[in-house]
Write a protein that holds these residues in place. Structure first.
Motif, PDB file in Angstrom:
ATOM      1  N   PHE A 167      23.631  21.670  41.599  1.00 50.99           N
ATOM      2  CA  PHE A 167      24.668  20.789  42.152  1.00 50.99           C
ATOM      3  C   PHE A 167      25.637  21.615  42.994  1.00 50.99           C
ATOM      4  O   PHE A 167      25.922  22.769  42.696  1.00 50.99           O
ATOM      5  CB  PHE A 167      25.435  20.078  41.035  1.00 50.99           C
ATOM      6  N   ALA A 182      28.240  10.375  47.103  1.00 49.51           N
ATOM      7  CA  ALA A 182      27.013  10.851  46.460  1.00 49.51           C
ATOM      8  C   ALA A 182      25.890   9.948  46.953  1.00 49.51           C
ATOM      9  O   ALA A 182      25.705   8.848  46.449  1.00 49.51           O
ATOM     10  CB  ALA A 182      27.142  10.795  44.936  1.00 49.51           C
ATOM     11  N   SER A 184      21.870   9.327  47.940  1.00 51.88           N
ATOM     12  CA  SER A 184      20.520   9.758  47.598  1.00 51.88           C
ATOM     13  C   SER A 184      19.667   9.941  48.848  1.00 51.88           C
ATOM     14  O   SER A 184      19.915   9.315  49.870  1.00 51.88           O
ATOM     15  CB  SER A 184      19.899   8.697  46.684  1.00 51.88           C
ATOM     16  N   THR A 306      18.767  18.378  54.162  1.00 51.56           N
ATOM     17  CA  THR A 306      19.314  18.386  52.801  1.00 51.56           C
ATOM     18  C   THR A 306      18.938  17.066  52.135  1.00 51.56           C
ATOM     19  O   THR A 306      19.355  15.995  52.607  1.00 51.56           O
ATOM     20  CB  THR A 306      20.847  18.522  52.827  1.00 51.56           C
ATOM     21  N   ASN A 308      18.911  14.864  48.677  1.00 48.21           N
ATOM     22  CA  ASN A 308      19.415  14.681  47.324  1.00 48.21           C
ATOM     23  C   ASN A 308      18.404  13.920  46.467  1.00 48.21           C
ATOM     24  O   ASN A 308      17.847  12.901  46.894  1.00 48.21           O
ATOM     25  CB  ASN A 308      20.734  13.890  47.355  1.00 48.21           C
ATOM     26  N   ASP A 309      18.204  14.423  45.251  1.00 45.19           N
ATOM     27  CA  ASP A 309      17.305  13.786  44.297  1.00 45.19           C
ATOM     28  C   ASP A 309      17.920  12.480  43.781  1.00 45.19           C
ATOM     29  O   ASP A 309      19.120  12.423  43.498  1.00 45.19           O
ATOM     30  CB  ASP A 309      17.063  14.751  43.133  1.00 45.19           C
ATOM     31  N   THR A 313      21.455  12.274  41.851  1.00 43.69           N
ATOM     32  CA  THR A 313      22.520  11.623  42.618  1.00 43.69           C
ATOM     33  C   THR A 313      23.116  10.466  41.832  1.00 43.69           C
ATOM     34  O   THR A 313      24.340  10.242  41.865  1.00 43.69           O
ATOM     35  CB  THR A 313      21.967  11.127  43.975  1.00 43.69           C
ATOM     36  N   SER A 342      20.412  22.977  51.163  1.00 41.90           N
ATOM     37  CA  SER A 342      19.105  22.329  51.284  1.00 41.90           C
ATOM     38  C   SER A 342      17.991  23.211  50.731  1.00 41.90           C
ATOM     39  O   SER A 342      17.009  22.705  50.184  1.00 41.90           O
ATOM     40  CB  SER A 342      18.822  21.995  52.747  1.00 41.90           C
ATOM     41  N   LEU A 345      17.827  22.800  47.099  1.00 33.16           N
ATOM     42  CA  LEU A 345      17.295  21.466  46.769  1.00 33.16           C
ATOM     43  C   LEU A 345      15.809  21.341  47.092  1.00 33.16           C
ATOM     44  O   LEU A 345      15.163  20.397  46.657  1.00 33.16           O
ATOM     45  CB  LEU A 345      18.098  20.381  47.504  1.00 33.16           C
ATOM     46  N   CYS A 351      21.908  17.517  43.634  1.00 29.13           N
ATOM     47  CA  CYS A 351      22.705  16.640  44.485  1.00 29.13           C
ATOM     48  C   CYS A 351      23.840  17.435  45.109  1.00 29.13           C
ATOM     49  O   CYS A 351      24.482  18.255  44.446  1.00 29.13           O
ATOM     50  CB  CYS A 351      23.263  15.475  43.662  1.00 29.13           C
ATOM     51  N   PHE A 352      24.060  17.191  46.381  1.00 29.35           N
ATOM     52  CA  PHE A 352      25.185  17.777  47.112  1.00 29.35           C
ATOM     53  C   PHE A 352      26.156  16.641  47.409  1.00 29.35           C
ATOM     54  O   PHE A 352      25.801  15.678  48.096  1.00 29.35           O
ATOM     55  CB  PHE A 352      24.668  18.415  48.401  1.00 29.35           C
TER      56      PHE A 352
END
Ligand SMILES: [Zn+2]
Ligand SMILES: [Zn+2]
Length: 396
Positions: A167, A182, A184, A306, A308-309, A313, A342, A345, A351-352
């Protein structure tokens, strides 16, 4: 928007003064990528004092700190990342904590990220008996050049103990303080850079028939490259092509031998990402050839999209909602700026998040990389609360 607690209405955490003091100290002493010696030393010393197992020099100037929880059971390891580098910008603001390094400035907010990371490290150490698993902090160098994450990963930042989820956050002046994003899926752009060298044949400006003009070819290449966005990309994909440097010639009466173009390509992935290098090269060489010139294209992939999962997320969005109210959580914000988190990830789910840091009423809303960039420091405890709770929630 439904009513939600304003950030100022939230009770100040006991470590607020330290958060602000650390951020201001780092802001006054910014360091460029891979030169974060003072910052890294400060980070390492604090982490050691808190009982972390510390490794320095990770990816040149990076610092990794590891702490095992005291509660029984659970073997998961969560990585929390904070970037440390500043930018080659002369600060124009007049804050008492303004940069003391000429031409160097924390104009992206990475000073805030380090302060937040250290506060979270302190909180997790103080509550060590309450959580299980392992936290691993990655204080990363050189995010702005897109080199630091790669260097840390190559130097084992994700190994021993191996990391299960990662994270990170970025303070962001495109969102007001009190908002958190946040989102996804793909949230930030791939970064590719290119240089095009166009070779013609120099001559007298008044006798173009005896020359082959590379400036005219360069101008047409610049124009033709925009057809990538309007014709080559699926209208539902995202693509930006920016030619940012045009160089040629020495005098008004001389047609030069060469012209050079430089620029960047950003996308959120998809088919255009796979195709764009070849298509850009074809346009540059084809247009140049049509005008009697040759073009040599150097196309470089830099940082990937980048992404996000989804589950990670959802976890961040849930924690953020509890923190700032669901109405202040954005789940649809994206941009084509690049971010080398990224690379973490790509290896592990995570998650960023973006933590709003603008306060227009106080004039704290200059864009990132502006010489007047500054944040509302009320974003600091929000970022710390978010990262701390996300880590504890993940390890639960
Ligand atoms: Zn930046
Ligand atoms: Zn940044």
């Amino acid at each position: 928007m439904t009513a939600s607690p304003a950030p100022s209405a939230r009770p100040a955490p006991p470590d607020l003064a330290e958060l602000v003091a650390t951020r201001r100290d780092l802001h006054a002493h910014p360091e460029l990528g891979f030169q974060e010696h003072r910052t890294a030393a400060l980070v390492a010393e604090r982490l050691r004092g808190l009982g972390y197992d510390v490794r320095t020099g990770v990816g040149r100037t990076g610092v990794v700190g590891v702490l095992r929880g005291g509660a029984a059971g659970g073997g998961r390891t969560v990585l929390l990342r904070a970037d440390m580098d500043a930018l080659p910008i002369q600060e124009a603001g007049e804050a008492p904590y303004r940069s003391t390094a000429p031409g160097v400035m924390h104009a992206c907010g990475h000073d805030a990220h380090v302060a937040i990371g250290l506060a979270v490290a302190r909180r997790l150490a103080a509550a060590r008996a309450e959580w299980r698993g392992t936290v691993k902090f990655a204080f990363q160098p050189a995010e702005e050049s897109g080199d630091g994450a790669e260097a840390m990963i190559a130097d084992g930042a994700l190994a021993a103990p191996s990391v299960d989820a990662a994270f990170g956050l970025h303070v962001i002046n495109s969102l007001p303080v009190g908002a958190i994003s946040a989102t996804s899926g793909p949230i930030m752009g791939s970064v590719d850079n290119f240089t095009i060298r166009i070779r013609g044949k120099g001559g007298h400006a008044a006798m173009p028939q005896d020359a082959v003009d590379p400036v005219l070819a360069a101008a047409q290449v610049v124009t033709a490259l925009q057809s990538l966005v309007s014709r080559a990309a699926d209208p539902f994909d995202h693509l930006v092509v920016s030619v940012t440097r045009v160089a040629a010639g020495t005098a008004s009466n001389v047609i030069p031998d060469d012209a050079e173009l430089e620029g960047t390509v950003r996308s959120l992935g998809g088919r255009i990402y796979a195709d764009v290098a070849e298509r850009l090269t074809r346009i540059a060489t084809g247009v140049a050839a049509a005008l009697g010139c040759t073009a040599a294209v150097d196309y470089r992939r830099w940082t990937p999209v980048t992404v996000n999962d989804e589950a990670m997320t959802a976890l961040v969005a849930r924690v953020a909602g509890a923190l700032v109210g669901p109405a202040n959580v954005r789940t649809d914000a994206r941009m084509l700026g690049g971010e080398d988190f990224s690379l973490f990830l790509q290896k592990v789910p995570g998650c960023f998040a973006w933590v709003g840091s603008a306060n227009a009423a106080r004039g704290l809303d200059a864009p990132h990389h502006s010489p007047r960039f500054d944040i509302d420091e009320a974003a600091l405890p929000i970022g710390a609360d978010l990262l701390e709770r996300v880590a504890r929630e993940y390890l639960r």
